[in-house]
Scaffold this motif. Sequence first.
Motif, mmCIF file in Angstrom:
data_model
loop_
_atom_site.group_PDB
_atom_site.id
_atom_site.type_symbol
_atom_site.label_atom_id
_atom_site.label_comp_id
_atom_site.label_asym_id
_atom_site.label_seq_id
_atom_site.Cartn_x
_atom_site.Cartn_y
_atom_site.Cartn_z
ATOM 1 N N ALA A 1 -9.470 1.852 -2.989
ATOM 2 C CA ALA A 1 -8.008 3.075 -2.699
ATOM 3 C C ALA A 1 -9.006 4.294 -2.856
ATOM 4 O O ALA A 1 -9.961 3.982 -3.272
ATOM 5 C CB ALA A 1 -7.606 3.224 -4.641
ATOM 6 N N VAL B 1 -3.540 4.529 -1.197
ATOM 7 C CA VAL B 1 -4.412 2.870 -2.468
ATOM 8 C C VAL B 1 -3.272 1.560 -2.801
ATOM 9 O O VAL B 1 -2.612 1.322 -1.194
ATOM 10 C CB VAL B 1 -3.162 3.344 -3.809
ATOM 11 C CG1 VAL B 1 -4.459 4.681 -4.576
ATOM 12 C CG2 VAL B 1 -1.910 3.402 -4.059
ATOM 13 N N GLU C 1 1.176 -1.107 -0.255
ATOM 14 C CA GLU C 1 0.214 -0.162 -0.116
ATOM 15 C C GLU C 1 0.860 1.332 -0.105
ATOM 16 O O GLU C 1 1.817 0.995 0.490
ATOM 17 C CB GLU C 1 -1.091 -0.232 0.706
ATOM 18 C CG GLU C 1 -1.898 -0.834 1.756
ATOM 19 C CD GLU C 1 -3.085 -0.576 2.495
ATOM 20 O OE1 GLU C 1 -2.857 0.364 2.881
ATOM 21 O OE2 GLU C 1 -4.317 -1.635 2.415
#
Length: 291
Positions: free
Chosen positions: A286, A246, A89
């Motif tokens: 996201a 994200v 991430e």
Amino acid sequence: MPIDPRRLLARPFAPIEHAYAQRDSQIYALGLGLGSDPLDAGQLRYVYEGRDGRSLRAMPTMANVLAYPGFWAREPDTGITWQQLLHAEQEIRLHDLLPASGRVTGTNRVSGLWDRGAGKGAFLQQTRDIRDAATGRPLATVVQLSLLRGDGGFGTGGSGGAPPPAHPMPEGEPDQVCDLATPAQLALIYRLSGDLNPLHADPAVAAAAGFKRPILHGMALMGVAAHAVLRTILAYDDTRFAGMRVRFTAPAWPGDTLRTEMWTRGGTVSLRVTALERGAVVLDHARVDLR
């Protein structure tokens, strides 16, 4: 040898000072595909300095490459099996507008370490604070979560609790959809912003890693998704872009057409990105936070 969690959490990092020019901001934006339509005034804001030489804007996601500490997991003192590290991430929080040129200082720290058990790996979180070098004014915070696939089973000594949960995705059809074609040379342009990993340029290295061709940088993929939100929802008004998080779910290839599906709920835009030609979801869970 297993990692030493206490030592890793206390690992010192020297501050990094990074001076950059308008040209760097322009190359970064070109590495996300902006400028593909030379008549689009919105895109030109990030790749053309204007007739006055002062009209250039920095893409919000450029925070990812400012004062970047490099791939420090390869250093022997970390104990990390870096060959099995996976970028899971990425998050940016913007405290002020990024200048198109300037001098910044970045301070990095290991902000979280969670054991998943022997054979299951561990999650490592690092946080970088970016400030204006002259005034100390906070500009951005960058948070990266990595999966250390070869380093689970260390037991005690890590962080309490659990890693941040995934951003929940809304149900139903998206409110907006944006398709952005990426040029085949996009990774070769993006790497000029500092990520020189040969996985994104050398076909032999990509093949050794199990890919049929060099893949797109995850950070470039994040930037393309940010472009989709700027274009579709914000009319290229980056002053409303407050942050982004994200989760990487599959590799994207340079040349993919990337479809960003968007659900707007209050000040949050939830995102999912699919590589259309292959039907592969490459970003999921996201979000972009709006001002």
